[in-house]
Design a protein around this motif. Sequence first.
Motif, PDB file in Angstrom:
ATOM      1  N   GLU A  22      -2.539  -2.733 -11.039  1.00 41.33           N
ATOM      2  CA  GLU A  22      -3.891  -3.789 -10.553  1.00 41.33           C
ATOM      3  C   GLU A  22      -3.607  -5.012 -10.718  1.00 41.33           C
ATOM      4  O   GLU A  22      -4.431  -5.857 -10.289  1.00 41.33           O
ATOM      5  CB  GLU A  22      -5.443  -2.595 -10.789  1.00 41.33           C
ATOM      6  CG  GLU A  22      -5.563  -1.478 -10.584  1.00 41.33           C
ATOM      7  CD  GLU A  22      -7.179  -0.776 -11.099  1.00 41.33           C
ATOM      8  OE1 GLU A  22      -7.847  -1.763 -11.943  1.00 41.33           O
ATOM      9  OE2 GLU A  22      -7.559   0.289 -10.103  1.00 41.33           O
ATOM     10  N   PHE A  52       2.711   2.346  -3.370  1.00 39.46           N
ATOM     11  CA  PHE A  52       1.216   2.291  -4.713  1.00 39.46           C
ATOM     12  C   PHE A  52       1.806   3.573  -3.824  1.00 39.46           C
ATOM     13  O   PHE A  52       0.779   4.068  -4.896  1.00 39.46           O
ATOM     14  CB  PHE A  52       0.258   1.311  -4.266  1.00 39.46           C
ATOM     15  CG  PHE A  52       0.589   0.590  -5.523  1.00 39.46           C
ATOM     16  CD1 PHE A  52      -0.597   0.021  -6.598  1.00 39.46           C
ATOM     17  CD2 PHE A  52       1.294  -0.788  -4.663  1.00 39.46           C
ATOM     18  CE1 PHE A  52       0.061  -0.959  -7.076  1.00 39.46           C
ATOM     19  CE2 PHE A  52       0.945  -2.208  -6.192  1.00 39.46           C
ATOM     20  CZ  PHE A  52       1.197  -2.609  -7.198  1.00 39.46           C
ATOM     21  N   LYS A  93       0.821  -1.541   0.164  1.00 33.53           N
ATOM     22  CA  LYS A  93       0.347   0.152   0.034  1.00 33.53           C
ATOM     23  C   LYS A  93       0.613   1.229   0.218  1.00 33.53           C
ATOM     24  O   LYS A  93       0.272   2.207  -0.178  1.00 33.53           O
ATOM     25  CB  LYS A  93      -0.381  -0.147   1.358  1.00 33.53           C
ATOM     26  CG  LYS A  93      -1.892   1.430   1.382  1.00 33.53           C
ATOM     27  CD  LYS A  93      -2.653   1.172   3.177  1.00 33.53           C
ATOM     28  CE  LYS A  93      -3.199   2.502   2.559  1.00 33.53           C
ATOM     29  NZ  LYS A  93      -4.426   2.074   3.923  1.00 33.53           N
ATOM     30  N   VAL A 104      -2.301   1.748 -14.798  1.00 28.98           N
ATOM     31  CA  VAL A 104      -2.622   1.916 -13.432  1.00 28.98           C
ATOM     32  C   VAL A 104      -3.599   0.427 -13.741  1.00 28.98           C
ATOM     33  O   VAL A 104      -3.546  -0.002 -12.353  1.00 28.98           O
ATOM     34  CB  VAL A 104      -3.407   2.613 -12.977  1.00 28.98           C
ATOM     35  CG1 VAL A 104      -4.488   2.245 -12.146  1.00 28.98           C
ATOM     36  CG2 VAL A 104      -3.279   4.109 -12.522  1.00 28.98           C
ATOM     37  N   SER A 105      -3.816  -0.200 -14.615  1.00 31.82           N
ATOM     38  CA  SER A 105      -4.626  -0.870 -14.944  1.00 31.82           C
ATOM     39  C   SER A 105      -3.444  -2.069 -15.144  1.00 31.82           C
ATOM     40  O   SER A 105      -4.324  -3.400 -14.533  1.00 31.82           O
ATOM     41  CB  SER A 105      -5.005  -1.046 -16.470  1.00 31.82           C
ATOM     42  OG  SER A 105      -4.469  -1.083 -17.362  1.00 31.82           O
ATOM     43  N   LEU A 148      -4.266   4.496  -5.653  1.00 29.24           N
ATOM     44  CA  LEU A 148      -3.987   5.266  -7.217  1.00 29.24           C
ATOM     45  C   LEU A 148      -5.234   6.094  -6.964  1.00 29.24           C
ATOM     46  O   LEU A 148      -5.464   6.521  -9.240  1.00 29.24           O
ATOM     47  CB  LEU A 148      -3.959   4.279  -7.795  1.00 29.24           C
ATOM     48  CG  LEU A 148      -1.739   3.358  -7.406  1.00 29.24           C
ATOM     49  CD1 LEU A 148      -2.156   2.117  -8.460  1.00 29.24           C
ATOM     50  CD2 LEU A 148      -1.174   4.272  -6.881  1.00 29.24           C
ATOM     51  N   GLU A 149      -6.396   6.029  -6.540  1.00 26.39           N
ATOM     52  CA  GLU A 149      -7.558   6.612  -6.788  1.00 26.39           C
ATOM     53  C   GLU A 149      -7.789   7.935  -7.236  1.00 26.39           C
ATOM     54  O   GLU A 149      -7.769   8.241  -7.884  1.00 26.39           O
ATOM     55  CB  GLU A 149      -8.770   6.666  -6.100  1.00 26.39           C
ATOM     56  CG  GLU A 149      -9.847   7.076  -6.025  1.00 26.39           C
ATOM     57  CD  GLU A 149     -10.333   6.111  -7.138  1.00 26.39           C
ATOM     58  OE1 GLU A 149     -11.377   5.922  -8.157  1.00 26.39           O
ATOM     59  OE2 GLU A 149     -10.013   4.720  -6.828  1.00 26.39           O
ATOM     60  N   LYS A 201      -5.182  -0.209  -4.163  1.00 28.03           N
ATOM     61  CA  LYS A 201      -5.468   0.450  -5.217  1.00 28.03           C
ATOM     62  C   LYS A 201      -6.271   1.608  -5.189  1.00 28.03           C
ATOM     63  O   LYS A 201      -6.179   2.674  -5.788  1.00 28.03           O
ATOM     64  CB  LYS A 201      -6.937  -0.534  -5.661  1.00 28.03           C
ATOM     65  CG  LYS A 201      -7.309  -0.273  -6.791  1.00 28.03           C
ATOM     66  CD  LYS A 201      -8.839  -1.026  -6.817  1.00 28.03           C
ATOM     67  CE  LYS A 201      -9.726  -0.901  -8.206  1.00 28.03           C
ATOM     68  NZ  LYS A 201     -10.253   0.075  -8.265  1.00 28.03           N
ATOM     69  N   GLU A 202      -7.038   2.125  -3.750  1.00 25.99           N
ATOM     70  CA  GLU A 202      -7.292   3.259  -3.353  1.00 25.99           C
ATOM     71  C   GLU A 202      -6.483   4.563  -3.046  1.00 25.99           C
ATOM     72  O   GLU A 202      -7.044   5.344  -3.554  1.00 25.99           O
ATOM     73  CB  GLU A 202      -8.110   2.970  -1.950  1.00 25.99           C
ATOM     74  CG  GLU A 202      -9.481   2.908  -2.231  1.00 25.99           C
ATOM     75  CD  GLU A 202      -8.773   0.509  -1.942  1.00 25.99           C
ATOM     76  OE1 GLU A 202      -7.799   0.252  -1.914  1.00 25.99           O
ATOM     77  OE2 GLU A 202     -10.109  -0.150  -2.704  1.00 25.99           O
ATOM     78  N   MET A 241      -5.553  -7.694  -3.651  1.00 23.44           N
ATOM     79  CA  MET A 241      -6.336  -6.312  -3.666  1.00 23.44           C
ATOM     80  C   MET A 241      -7.152  -6.078  -3.075  1.00 23.44           C
ATOM     81  O   MET A 241      -7.454  -5.321  -2.305  1.00 23.44           O
ATOM     82  CB  MET A 241      -7.183  -7.175  -5.194  1.00 23.44           C
ATOM     83  CG  MET A 241      -7.184  -7.308  -6.384  1.00 23.44           C
ATOM     84  SD  MET A 241      -6.664  -5.592  -6.762  1.00 23.44           S
ATOM     85  CE  MET A 241      -7.896  -4.805  -6.915  1.00 23.44           C
ATOM     86  N   LEU A 270      -1.500  -6.070  -8.615  1.00 24.37           N
ATOM     87  CA  LEU A 270      -2.190  -6.684  -7.332  1.00 24.37           C
ATOM     88  C   LEU A 270      -2.676  -8.000  -7.267  1.00 24.37           C
ATOM     89  O   LEU A 270      -2.949  -8.504  -6.239  1.00 24.37           O
ATOM     90  CB  LEU A 270      -3.323  -5.814  -6.758  1.00 24.37           C
ATOM     91  CG  LEU A 270      -2.540  -4.690  -6.963  1.00 24.37           C
ATOM     92  CD1 LEU A 270      -3.344  -3.464  -6.509  1.00 24.37           C
ATOM     93  CD2 LEU A 270      -1.457  -4.126  -5.255  1.00 24.37           C
ATOM     94  N   ARG A 271      -3.584  -7.982  -8.728  1.00 23.65           N
ATOM     95  CA  ARG A 271      -4.501  -9.201  -8.268  1.00 23.65           C
ATOM     96  C   ARG A 271      -3.572 -10.890  -8.554  1.00 23.65           C
ATOM     97  O   ARG A 271      -4.090 -11.626  -7.696  1.00 23.65           O
ATOM     98  CB  ARG A 271      -5.171  -9.520  -9.671  1.00 23.65           C
ATOM     99  CG  ARG A 271      -6.674  -8.574  -9.190  1.00 23.65           C
ATOM    100  CD  ARG A 271      -7.999  -9.048 -10.774  1.00 23.65           C
ATOM    101  NE  ARG A 271      -7.250  -7.817 -11.618  1.00 23.65           N
ATOM    102  CZ  ARG A 271      -7.910  -6.475 -12.161  1.00 23.65           C
ATOM    103  NH1 ARG A 271      -8.442  -5.850 -11.100  1.00 23.65           N
ATOM    104  NH2 ARG A 271      -7.157  -6.334 -13.068  1.00 23.65           N
TER     105      ARG A 271
END
Length: 1850
Positions: free
Chosen positions: A1722, A1688, A1685, A1718-1719, A1739-1740, A1736-1737, A1731, A1725-1726
């Motif tokens: 993600e 990221f 976290k 960014v995808s 990077l919002e 991911k949050e 996740m 992360l998966r």
Amino acid sequence: MYVKYARVWIPDPEEVWKSAELLKDYKPGDKVLQLRLEEGKDLEYCLDPKTKELPPLRNPDILVGENDLTALSYLHEPAVLHNLKVRFIDSKLIYTYCGIVLVAINPYEQLPIYGEDIINAYSGQNMGDMDPHIFAVAEEAYKQMARDERNQSIIVSGESGAGKTVSAKYAMRYFATVSGSASEANVEEKVLASNPIMESIGNAKTTRNDNSSRFGKYIEIGFDKRYRIIGANMRTYLLEKSRVVFQAEEERNYHIFYQLCASAALPEFKTLRLGNANYFHYTKQGGSPVIDGVDDAKEMVNTRQACTLLGISDSYQMGIFRILAGILHLGNVEFASRDSDSCTVPPKHEPLTIFCDLMGVEYEEMAHWLCHRKLATATETYIKPISKLHAINARDALAKHIYANLFNWIVDHVNKALHATVKQHSFIGVLDIYGFETFEINSFEQFCINYANEKLQQQFNMHVFKLEQEEYMKEQIPWTLIDFYDNQPCINLIEAKMGVLDLLDEECKMPKGSDDSWAQKLYNTHLNKCALFEKPRMSNKAFIIKHFADKVEYQCEGFLEKNKDTVYEEQIKVLKSSKFKLLLELFQDEEKVLSPTSATPSGRVPLSRTPIKPAKARPGQASKEHKKTVGHQFRNSLHLLMETLNATTPHYVRCIKPNDFKFPFTFDEKRAVQQLRACGVLETIRISAAGFPSRWTYQEFFSRYRVLMKQKDVLGDRKQTCKNVLEKLIQDKDKYQFGKTKIFFRAGQVAYLEKIRADKLRAACIRIQKTIRGWLMRKKYMRMRKAAITIQRHVRGYQARCYATFLRRTRAATTIQKFQRMYVVRKRYQRMREATIALQALLRGYMVRNKYQMMLREHKCVVLQKHVRGWLARRRYRRTLRAVVYLQCCYRRMMAKRELKKLKIEARSVERYKKLHIGLENKIMQLQRKIDEQNKEYKSLLEKMSSLELTYSTETEKLRSDVERLRTSEEEARSATSRVLSLQEEIAKLRRELQHTQAEKRSIEERADKYKHETEQLVSELKEQNSLLKTEKEELNRRIHDQAKEITESMEKKLVEETKQLELDLNDERLRYQNLLNEFSRLEERYDDLKDEMNLMVSIPKPGHKRTDSTHSSNESEYTFSSEITEAEDLPLRMEEPSEKKAALDMSLFLKLQKRVSELEQEKQSLQDELDRKEEQALRAKAKEEERPPIRGAELEYESLKRQELESENKKLKNELNELQKALTETRAPEVTAPGAPAYRVLLDQLTSVSEELEVRKEEVLILRSQLVSQKEAIQPKEDKHTMTDATILLEDVQKMKDKGEIAQAYIGLKETNRQSPQDYHMLNEDGELWLAYEGLKQANRLLESQLQSQKKSHENELESLRGEIQSLKEENNRQQQLLAQNLQLPPEARIEASLQHEITRLTNENLDLMEQLEKQDKTVRKLKKQLKVFAKKIGELEVGQMENISPGQIIDEPIRPVNIPRKEKDFQGMLEYKKEDEQKLVKNLILELKPRGVAVNLIPGLPAYILFMCVRHADYLNDDQKVRSLLTSTINGIKKVLKKRGDDFETVSFWLSNTCRFLHCLKQYSGEEGFMKHNTPRQNEHCLTNFDLAEYRQVLSDLAIQIYQQLVRVLENILQPMIVSGMLEHETIQGVSGVKPTGLRKRTSSIADEGTYTLDSIIRQLNSFHSVMCQHGMDPELIKQVVKQMFYIIGAITLNNLLLRKDMCSWSKGMQIRYNVSQLEEWLRDKNLMNSGAKETLEPLIQAAQLLQVKKKTDEDAEAICSMCNALTTAQIVKVLNLYTPVNEFEERVLVSFIRTIQVRLRDRKDSPQLLMDAKHIFPVTFPFNPSSLALETIQIPASLGLGFISRV
């Protein structure tokens, strides 16, 4: 190029340049161009018939708004002006590059672009990689200084009000922030502190600027070899002294005068006798004494603070203010004319009196020499009076002279304060100097200023020319001489021999020189001889010089006076005779001033001086140096400045003033063009445009213009491909050149290529649109056809369904009729049948009931007869039985008496007595057994007898009840027979009444039917009303329900918000705590470094002094970990530890703790006395007990057991108290989440653990006492040989009993067995046994009663204490409510502060209370341990003494059991044993010299942690507190040393973070606390620590883990940071989506991936590396999630910050690239199942910024969508992205200013941070969730590779 629709610029008198569009193609020879302006007006533009010059072409829209003006395809004045205007007005960007120049436009508004976050963002970046900024220039200078080992200069120029001073100030702030200081003297703070001082004495308000610098300054900031600031030096130029005595309208004097007047009311300023600024002549002339938004009194405070920081003492400050006040009072001195040639000062003139008092001079002398002057000739000297006008001028000259000397003195002292104490390695100079000036009336000051600008412009032109030449030679392009403007002729006109300055100095030497004669000399020397010199047509007292920027007309009046700077020497002598020390220093410095042309011994350039030349120098003392004029001095200092600048690498900042009215973000084209011409920006453009201004690398050109190439044109060699394509596209080879790494284009060629590219893309777009539109039309047709068929199908179906419905209804009507008729007939039949059946049922029931009554009466008679006969027979039998029993008893009594008499006779006989004594001992045993058997039989008989009596009594009672019942039934039968007759009579009577009643019934039924009908109507009405009421009720219920639902939802929402807020507060507190830990670790490292340096500096260490490690002093100062430290050992520890933490404590808290310590000492002494007294009492009681008869031994055992039981009861009550405390902590949940709650719970846990340990010690004491008693019983001589009970066995039996009843029965048995045998055996009958049992019960009852009383008393005490605690809690609750009510009345800021203060106080008090409780527990534990030692010693003595008294045979028969304190059974596996002297070796091999890579790969994860814990377990098993403490301390220090040594290695930091967490988890898992033992196996529970509570060391390890985590974050940030911008922003992951635009002179990092360029794959590979390393080291999954976290967040923050600072990155295509990148993250992360980590949050904000670049930005609906979508971005960030949005292709459109305004209006109510950039250094607070290990300690093997052969498994 001049074809239809081409856009051009045409001159305009208002806007300077206007844009127009060609309506038809231009053909050579045309004299007129057909144009259409932007507003739609057609125009014919006539070309110049002489030059035939065409109007300049306009750049494509995609090039407008570029960061660098040299990136424009067409380089000319209108393009530059338009680009600056678009950036300034539309994008709110004030900085723009123009080649090597940074153009800064003053916004007249505070902008949030100078904070620490912006400085950090620009630090370490290449100059072209970020948007233009003053910080980028400063970073470039700093970087070049370090890289090239060459001094640097930043030249900031511009006219007054353009923002020069602010730009120079921000540049210095950047250096101070980035470099830091080399010592602890805070040199960077002093450098910044010099600004307010110099601004106060050198800046003033003008019509153009509220804070205009009225002097030039060159500040050299010195750096050492590590490029840290070590000092600074300042040189000043041409102070505007005339402002001291004169100010124009709407202007002010220097700020310091107004600051003094505003602070006149201060007590220390009373002696200065100041007043309002309007009172003094020198401060009221401008008529504007106040600046809007500036508090002069506050500025005075800042000025004084800066003086103090720079070492100017308070006495010197007051001296400065005294001189300044004297100048103000001197300006108020007035003169009275006596005649035209003389004047006088009025007698006792107050202003002059004050001036003389302040300066310490004689009033008469000063008054005299203000009105007279001394003239010296060759033969004599005489005094001449002067006129009033000359006297005023002399007064003003004196004021100017004093101020100039004071100014120089202050500058000198500032330089002394900033002087470097170590050798300077390099410097960066910041030149803040006036720009080119031209006013309506230009005098000597403007002449000097423009002369300086001519020199600077020459240096600038030469530097630009040199850079161009170097670039061409570097790229191996043929160099062609570029013609550029050389202003050497203008400089020669000013400074050469017989130039303007030379003639001016010569005229000043003439006895009767004047301005007019000097003007004539100028005309004669230069007019018509120099093309740059002109004479005005209408004036003979002025001249014109053609400067590089413009023509300037100078008025000759005042030139000579200002050049000579005359002041009368007699006035100076008066001042020199003053007793005022500071005033004397001013004029002593004047005499000692060095020549500006000479250098100081250190090689540094000295300060520029402005010495004043007196009217006539004293003979013999006047030096040649003192006669130099102002112009000569200025020329010399300017030459020195140019030498300094030429020896450095210059960087240029040109400040532009956008308008003269100080309106924010308002652009005046006329004023801007004028300044652009004056500052040399257009000259830079012209030099660049003369050659090849546009430059592209081959890769950038290929990427941009790939669309113009065919597949066959693309070769493997990019350079050859570009050459082939260019030869086809541009026929004229002179328009471009191929360099070594770049392609050079002439002006306009890039625009031509862009036009071809746009045409190609437009054609492609048309083809795509054509195809798409055809496809859409076909889709539309197919959709319409399908819809028509569908409609037909539905209509036909509808018609068929209607016909079917008609047929179905007809059939249904027939069926309904049939069933209705059938129903009517069936209802009539059923009603008749039901009436018949009812009549039959009534008749049959009546007959059956009569028959039943008759049978019932017969049965009851039979029952009565049966019971009466049985009762008579039983009574007869009992009478007979009683008589028989009586006869038997009489006979048996008679026989017993005979037997008794016989026995008595036998007992008296001697023979019988002797016979009985034979074998008496054997018979006693037999009798004893017989007695026991008889007792058992007796007891069984008693039980049988009691059961028989019980059955007999119950049977008797039953029979009695039966008899009574029979008697009552007989009487009832008799009465029943009499009632039967009467009932028959009544039946006849009732039959008659029945007939009458039936008649009445019929009439009543008729009335009832009528009433029923009426009632039914009423009921129907009531039902209707009831239904209405029900509907109203339901409506009200629904409303109430809705309201309740709304209230519930609002409350839930509020609760959720409060919960979130509390969570945020908790995270903030955790973050603040972890930041403090980080700061503590940093200071600790710094302390260690300083200590190491001191050790190195000291050659011979002091004997006998060695500093102990203070790593855990802060933790060990409050509590002790050992439960076996005596008070003598504990006191030195407590005395030593607070000294380590003294500096960190708050003073008030320290005093409170000190007071508490003294109270505890007193309490300790009193408790010690009481303990001694209790021990004496216990010894006396023990002696008494030893004197008691042996029969009391068992009772003592029983009392000890009772005491143990009472202790267990007490323990239960304490457990209830703990539960109550737990409930209280749960009910006070909002406070628990307040700051400090974790510490509070930790203290509670520690208190609980200590209490449990105390209980264990008490139980051991009780068991020891019981065993002591049993040992005494075992070894006592048995005086009573009839005792059959073994005390030891009995004790073991008693210990097994749980219930009080069992204990009582055991005591009765004990009394019976210990009772001596009766002497008279004839008493062993039934009555005697019962009496003995009764006596035993009485004694047992007494014991139970005493036990109950003591238990009741202890229970009451506990209850009273609980009530006291409840009362205190109630008071605390009331106090909290009062505080809450008070806080609610305060404003929000004060409320927060008050709540924080209250919380701190509360936590401090709680901590003190808990400390007190813990100390009490420690004292109790120590006291019990002492008692244990005393008892053990007494037992040993008793054993020795009794062993001496016991014979060997007895020892063999009765073995003595050893006394052991029972402990928990332990399995000694899973421990490691080592010697104390091997501890350092253990730490060295396991921590200091361990290689993480080998351990992580070859061994189990966390092996060092397991080994260390197993060593701790063994020390705990040995109960060696010193060993535990030493091992833990050495471990923590060893980890810190490793991290300090290899702290930049990710694997090392990750390895020790994992092991520290595992060690922490082991301490929790095996602590013995229930909360940590839930997941343990039984075997693991056996391995728990038994002797020590290491909760405090767990806190220390937790803090260490936090520090390691923060270091890990810093390491991975340093690794990731160089990759992020390149991989996330610059690299094109999707090739061909975004084309590369021209970059201009400031080259950016290529967006094409070269060998050394990072890509997104590089970032993902690095993330994989981090993740695999952490997994190999066995890091907790939750901790890995937190690290991911944080990674990221760093990626998102740095990417977003760079996006916000780079205009070239804000485009639609770049948004697509970012979203794709960014995808990919993600997806990573998966793949790693992370996740849910919250990464991911983080990077919002970046995702929303990318979406913002891609969404439509035109209508109000778009604005609403943007506002709702971008909730993670702040308003400043959204507006910044919209302002920076730049089209890359012509198909994209810019964001309109109106749309941005709409966004701002919609976001006006949003409450978010005004900060633009995200804090990339932010570290989320880390937590370490408990993660138990399933690994069994006993299975761990120690590999030989670790070198731990000196430890062994236990």
